[in-house]
Design a protein around this motif. Structure first.
Motif, PDB file in Angstrom:
ATOM      1  N   SER A  58       1.795 -16.417  -8.054  1.00  0.00           N
ATOM      2  CA  SER A  58       3.225 -16.601  -7.849  1.00  0.00           C
ATOM      3  C   SER A  58       3.532 -17.297  -6.534  1.00  0.00           C
ATOM      4  O   SER A  58       4.613 -17.859  -6.359  1.00  0.00           O
ATOM      5  CB  SER A  58       3.930 -15.237  -7.878  1.00  0.00           C
ATOM      6  OG  SER A  58       3.397 -14.402  -6.874  1.00  0.00           O
ATOM      7  N   TYR A 157       2.575 -21.735 -18.078  1.00  0.00           N
ATOM      8  CA  TYR A 157       3.104 -21.291 -16.787  1.00  0.00           C
ATOM      9  C   TYR A 157       4.573 -20.889 -16.888  1.00  0.00           C
ATOM     10  O   TYR A 157       4.989 -19.863 -16.340  1.00  0.00           O
ATOM     11  CB  TYR A 157       2.938 -22.409 -15.757  1.00  0.00           C
ATOM     12  CG  TYR A 157       3.401 -22.037 -14.367  1.00  0.00           C
ATOM     13  CD1 TYR A 157       2.565 -21.345 -13.502  1.00  0.00           C
ATOM     14  CD2 TYR A 157       4.668 -22.377 -13.918  1.00  0.00           C
ATOM     15  CE1 TYR A 157       2.975 -20.995 -12.228  1.00  0.00           C
ATOM     16  CE2 TYR A 157       5.096 -22.035 -12.652  1.00  0.00           C
ATOM     17  CZ  TYR A 157       4.250 -21.343 -11.807  1.00  0.00           C
ATOM     18  OH  TYR A 157       4.672 -21.003 -10.551  1.00  0.00           O
ATOM     19  N   VAL A 158       5.363 -21.689 -17.581  1.00  0.00           N
ATOM     20  CA  VAL A 158       6.817 -21.456 -17.617  1.00  0.00           C
ATOM     21  C   VAL A 158       7.175 -20.237 -18.454  1.00  0.00           C
ATOM     22  O   VAL A 158       8.043 -19.445 -18.080  1.00  0.00           O
ATOM     23  CB  VAL A 158       7.532 -22.717 -18.146  1.00  0.00           C
ATOM     24  CG1 VAL A 158       8.999 -22.438 -18.417  1.00  0.00           C
ATOM     25  CG2 VAL A 158       7.389 -23.849 -17.144  1.00  0.00           C
ATOM     26  N   THR A 161       5.933 -14.742 -18.620  1.00  0.00           N
ATOM     27  CA  THR A 161       6.572 -13.687 -17.839  1.00  0.00           C
ATOM     28  C   THR A 161       7.082 -12.605 -18.765  1.00  0.00           C
ATOM     29  O   THR A 161       7.870 -12.861 -19.665  1.00  0.00           O
ATOM     30  CB  THR A 161       7.725 -14.223 -16.961  1.00  0.00           C
ATOM     31  OG1 THR A 161       8.431 -13.126 -16.412  1.00  0.00           O
ATOM     32  CG2 THR A 161       8.670 -15.123 -17.737  1.00  0.00           C
ATOM     33  N   ARG A 175      15.593 -18.246 -15.379  1.00  0.00           N
ATOM     34  CA  ARG A 175      14.242 -17.975 -14.917  1.00  0.00           C
ATOM     35  C   ARG A 175      13.281 -19.082 -15.385  1.00  0.00           C
ATOM     36  O   ARG A 175      12.409 -19.516 -14.625  1.00  0.00           O
ATOM     37  CB  ARG A 175      13.768 -16.628 -15.454  1.00  0.00           C
ATOM     38  CG  ARG A 175      12.326 -16.267 -15.105  1.00  0.00           C
ATOM     39  CD  ARG A 175      12.165 -15.868 -13.647  1.00  0.00           C
ATOM     40  NE  ARG A 175      12.889 -14.648 -13.390  1.00  0.00           N
ATOM     41  CZ  ARG A 175      12.407 -13.431 -13.585  1.00  0.00           C
ATOM     42  NH1 ARG A 175      11.179 -13.290 -14.062  1.00  0.00           N
ATOM     43  NH2 ARG A 175      13.128 -12.373 -13.301  1.00  0.00           N
ATOM     44  N   GLU A 178      13.831 -22.160 -13.289  1.00  0.00           N
ATOM     45  CA  GLU A 178      13.261 -21.963 -11.961  1.00  0.00           C
ATOM     46  C   GLU A 178      11.745 -22.167 -11.979  1.00  0.00           C
ATOM     47  O   GLU A 178      11.179 -22.855 -11.126  1.00  0.00           O
ATOM     48  CB  GLU A 178      13.598 -20.559 -11.469  1.00  0.00           C
ATOM     49  CG  GLU A 178      12.987 -20.207 -10.117  1.00  0.00           C
ATOM     50  CD  GLU A 178      13.240 -18.759  -9.745  1.00  0.00           C
ATOM     51  OE1 GLU A 178      12.567 -18.283  -8.816  1.00  0.00           O
ATOM     52  OE2 GLU A 178      14.092 -18.113 -10.380  1.00  0.00           O
ATOM     53  N   ARG A 179      11.083 -21.594 -12.967  1.00  0.00           N
ATOM     54  CA  ARG A 179       9.628 -21.721 -13.061  1.00  0.00           C
ATOM     55  C   ARG A 179       9.225 -23.152 -13.413  1.00  0.00           C
ATOM     56  O   ARG A 179       8.203 -23.664 -12.936  1.00  0.00           O
ATOM     57  CB  ARG A 179       9.083 -20.737 -14.106  1.00  0.00           C
ATOM     58  CG  ARG A 179       9.214 -19.282 -13.676  1.00  0.00           C
ATOM     59  CD  ARG A 179       8.774 -18.343 -14.792  1.00  0.00           C
ATOM     60  NE  ARG A 179       7.346 -18.396 -15.024  1.00  0.00           N
ATOM     61  CZ  ARG A 179       6.441 -17.682 -14.362  1.00  0.00           C
ATOM     62  NH1 ARG A 179       6.826 -16.862 -13.402  1.00  0.00           N
ATOM     63  NH2 ARG A 179       5.158 -17.775 -14.643  1.00  0.00           N
ATOM     64  N   LYS A 182       9.493 -25.177 -10.270  1.00  0.00           N
ATOM     65  CA  LYS A 182       8.408 -24.810  -9.366  1.00  0.00           C
ATOM     66  C   LYS A 182       7.103 -25.476  -9.804  1.00  0.00           C
ATOM     67  O   LYS A 182       6.360 -26.023  -8.986  1.00  0.00           O
ATOM     68  CB  LYS A 182       8.235 -23.292  -9.338  1.00  0.00           C
ATOM     69  CG  LYS A 182       7.104 -22.820  -8.427  1.00  0.00           C
ATOM     70  CD  LYS A 182       6.988 -21.311  -8.429  1.00  0.00           C
ATOM     71  CE  LYS A 182       8.147 -20.664  -7.707  1.00  0.00           C
ATOM     72  NZ  LYS A 182       7.934 -19.201  -7.528  1.00  0.00           N
TER      73      LYS A 182
END
Length: 385
Positions: A58, A157-158, A161, A175, A178-179, A182
């Protein structure tokens, strides 16, 4: 000729830090070392591989930002035309127009735009929409390993969660955005991280052999030149597309001493070389690489003459592939101009890339850290877990 081993570099860095009274910043306490090694006699390189060059976590973006400084070159944001319907391929092509932007990063940015522009009302609809967009991008060039791997890693990756299922849709979408942003920033900055990690391996007076044109290898050499290191570069011509000519021209602009070689002169000049630096179209599960045609024979010659072969590759090029030989590769054919007419009865080998097994590679410089080929499978597990 003597060259600097990985353990030498890491041991020296640790000793210098001890003399200065510095300590190595620990990684996130919630992240365990995937390769613990309690043996105090083991080289610092292997003891601290996970701590220095971590895995995908993270705080990966924070680590990358710290490595390249507080003011990296920002990537401009594209503003979609509100009068035109959104198309992931059009978005991808717009990002590809950005100078020095890799194809896989353009795809990652396009997929992030899919999430922002989506009209889906449930997570299931959004994930289906993302999957369709990813498949469209991968089919745009089915022979591109980095494009396929970049799309697959973005999806992993995205959407990875567990908190999403406990949130309302708007929060979950935020969310995801945001990911996605990133991951895009991480991928964009990867070359600068790799360039910094490789600098200790380039020493004054060394001769480096490179093959073809690789953006990340050029970034490594560019940073070394900016750091006032004294070195020279042998560039192969890089047939069939002759991309080595482009690299030699770019290095000449930086006042780096360059010698241009025909591809068949590699063995002839290898005794003058201290190290080989190559890029990669893809890094596979065995720890080997798939790269432009001729990389394999260069690695063979270097291995036979005891020269280190370094690979510079971004983590979005890590692919879930396990080729056993050259014929396991999907064909990537390119036209070849021999300068003279070729009779129709003569068969021409038009493959543009080959596979280099891990035993002929010394180290891989990635934005995940400096890796030996044997630990690539561990990093792939972390990436795709």
């Amino acid at each position: 000729m003597w060259w600097r081993s990985a353990s030498f570099i890491m041991d020296r860095q640790q000793n210098e830090a001890a003399l200065k009274g510095d300590t190595i910043a620990p990684t996130d306490s919630s992240i365990s070392n995937p390769n613990p090694n309690p043996n105090p006699k083991t080289s610092a390189y292997y003891e601290t591989r996970a701590a220095h060059h971590g895995v995908v976590t993270s705080d990966w973006l924070a680590q990358a930002q710290a490595a390249i400084g507080p003011d990296p070159d920002p990537l401009p944001q594209l503003r979609p035309d509100p009068d035109k319907p959104f198309s992931v391929i059009n978005e991808f092509n717009n990002w590809r127009k950005q100078p020095h932007l890799a194809e896989a990063v353009a795809a990652i940015r396009a997929l992030a735009a899919v999430i922002r522009s989506s009209q889906a009302t449930t997570m299931m609809q959004l994930e289906i929409e993302l999957k369709k967009a990813s498949d469209s991008l991968k089919s745009w060039d089915a022979t591109s390993i980095s494009l396929t791997a970049g799309c697959d890693l973005f999806m992993r990756y995205v959407t990875r969660t567990s908190a999403l299922e406990y949130e309302d849709f708007n929060s979950a979408k935020s969310r995801l955005i945001e990911r996605a942003e990133k991951f895009g920033e991480i991928s964009y900055k990867a070359r600068k991280v790799i360039a910094m990690l490789s600098q200790d391996f380039i020493f004054d007076g060394c001769t480096i052999l490179v093959h073809g044109f690789s953006r990340v290898v050029f970034e490594v050499l560019k940073l070394a030149a900016q750091n006032k290191k004294l070195f020279r570069v042998f560039c192969t011509e890089g047939r069939p597309d002759r991309t080595g000519l482009r690299l030699s021209n770019e290095l000449a602009k930086l006042d780096v001493p360059v010698k241009l070689l025909i591809d068949s002169a590699v063995a002839y000049t290898m005794d003058e070389v201290d190290m080989v630096f190559v890029g990669a179209d893809g890094v596979v599960e065995s720890g080997g690489i798939i790269n432009m045609m001729g990389t394999y024979q260069i690695a063979l010659v270097a291995h036979g003459m005891n020269k280190p072969v370094y690979v510079a590759a971004e983590s979005y090029k890590f692919a879930r592939l396990y080729p056993l030989d050259q014929k396991d590769l999907a064909p990537a054919l390119r036209p070849i101009d021999f300068g003279v007419p070729i009779p129709s009865k003569v068969e021409v080998e038009r493959s543009a890339r080959d596979y280099t097994p891990p035993q002929y590679l010394t180290l891989l410089f990635t934005d995940l850290g400096v890796l030996t080929p044997s630990v690539v499978s561990d990093e792939l597990i972390q990436l795709y877990l």
